[in-house]
Design a protein around this motif. Sequence first.
Motif, mmCIF file in Angstrom:
data_model
loop_
_atom_site.group_PDB
_atom_site.id
_atom_site.type_symbol
_atom_site.label_atom_id
_atom_site.label_comp_id
_atom_site.label_asym_id
_atom_site.label_seq_id
_atom_site.Cartn_x
_atom_site.Cartn_y
_atom_site.Cartn_z
ATOM 1 N N LYS A 118 -7.013 -0.494 -6.152
ATOM 2 C CA LYS A 118 -6.188 -0.652 -7.344
ATOM 3 C C LYS A 118 -4.884 -0.520 -7.081
ATOM 4 N N ALA A 119 -4.298 0.491 -6.348
ATOM 5 C CA ALA A 119 -3.011 0.641 -6.250
ATOM 6 C C ALA A 119 -2.301 -0.408 -5.487
ATOM 7 N N PHE A 120 -3.047 -1.139 -4.469
ATOM 8 C CA PHE A 120 -2.444 -2.191 -3.890
ATOM 9 C C PHE A 120 -2.628 -3.266 -4.505
ATOM 10 N N GLY A 121 -3.380 -3.468 -5.641
ATOM 11 C CA GLY A 121 -3.464 -4.801 -6.446
ATOM 12 C C GLY A 121 -4.687 -5.529 -5.683
ATOM 13 N N VAL A 122 -5.443 -4.868 -5.063
ATOM 14 C CA VAL A 122 -6.597 -5.504 -4.554
ATOM 15 C C VAL A 122 -7.916 -5.328 -5.204
ATOM 16 N N ASN A 123 -8.757 -6.330 -5.425
ATOM 17 C CA ASN A 123 -10.102 -6.177 -6.238
ATOM 18 C C ASN A 123 -10.962 -4.963 -5.574
ATOM 19 N N PRO A 124 -11.517 -4.102 -6.183
ATOM 20 C CA PRO A 124 -11.883 -3.118 -5.510
ATOM 21 C C PRO A 124 -13.491 -3.285 -5.396
ATOM 22 N N ASP A 125 -13.940 -4.711 -5.969
ATOM 23 C CA ASP A 125 -15.524 -5.070 -5.969
ATOM 24 C C ASP A 125 -15.409 -6.105 -4.593
ATOM 25 N N LYS A 126 -14.261 -6.587 -4.261
ATOM 26 C CA LYS A 126 -14.441 -7.601 -3.131
ATOM 27 C C LYS A 126 -13.843 -6.982 -1.976
ATOM 28 N N LYS A 127 -14.209 -7.714 -0.765
ATOM 29 C CA LYS A 127 -13.924 -7.138 0.530
ATOM 30 C C LYS A 127 -12.380 -7.635 0.641
ATOM 31 N N CYS A 128 -11.589 -6.940 1.217
ATOM 32 C CA CYS A 128 -10.365 -6.959 1.285
ATOM 33 C C CYS A 128 -9.989 -7.271 2.734
ATOM 34 N N ALA A 129 -8.675 -8.018 3.155
ATOM 35 C CA ALA A 129 -8.358 -8.359 4.345
ATOM 36 C C ALA A 129 -8.536 -7.166 5.328
ATOM 37 N N LYS A 130 -8.769 -7.345 6.538
ATOM 38 C CA LYS A 130 -9.277 -6.510 7.514
ATOM 39 C C LYS A 130 -7.949 -5.719 7.812
ATOM 40 N N GLU A 131 -6.581 -6.213 7.541
ATOM 41 C CA GLU A 131 -5.499 -5.033 8.066
ATOM 42 C C GLU A 131 -5.277 -4.212 6.876
ATOM 43 N N ILE A 132 -5.799 -4.481 5.704
ATOM 44 C CA ILE A 132 -5.714 -3.647 4.629
ATOM 45 C C ILE A 132 -6.683 -2.680 4.737
ATOM 46 N N GLN A 133 -7.929 -3.029 5.052
ATOM 47 C CA GLN A 133 -9.062 -1.982 5.104
ATOM 48 C C GLN A 133 -8.816 -1.025 6.338
ATOM 49 N N LYS A 134 -8.126 -1.720 7.415
ATOM 50 C CA LYS A 134 -7.787 -0.708 8.533
ATOM 51 C C LYS A 134 -6.779 0.359 8.044
#
Length: 196
Positions: A55-71
């Motif tokens: 949420k702080a990154f502005g990414v939907n917490p219910d969806k898979k995010c980009a690999k780089e962000i997840q890393k």
Amino acid sequence: MGSMKNKKGIIICMIMISILLLGGCGTKISHKSPEAVVKSLISAYQNQDEEAVKKAFGVNPDKKCAKEIQKEIDYNMDYFKAHEADKVEFRKSKSLGKFDKYELVYVWYDYKVKKQKETLEVPAMSFYYVKKKDKKYYVVPAKDVNEKMSENSRKEYSEFMKGDVYQEYDKAYQTFIRKNPKYENSLQNKFEEIVK
């Protein structure tokens, strides 16, 4: 019959208490200022709250995010876990200025680590770019920091190092390391164990 109603009432009451307790565990993310969202991100990492980090990154917490962000999220969650701190306490936070449509924000905080009879205060400092979207502030993930932004942050950081806040932070960190010379190696070992 009376005892059956009583049991149902107790079960419903316990379920309600559980919902309230679980609902209160999430890290609150504040998007009201660049400093607030950066502090929220740090708190979310400390609380091991991946949903709040997204949420702080502005990414939907219910969806898979980009690999780089997840890393990036996984790395920082593990790094915070390695400190084994009970909490973080914020000391200072401020925008170092605007660049393009972004703001560079520093935050100085202490990891509060309980050891036998004392609580260690481990100074830490982080820098993040923040962007504004729909009147809310979000932290910019590392993958979205381009070369011009990196150049600007290096320039701002070298200026910041000359100022009082950095000097005060550096003195606090050096004092901590003198008193706890094995801390950095111990932290590195814990971190490596976690990421295995």
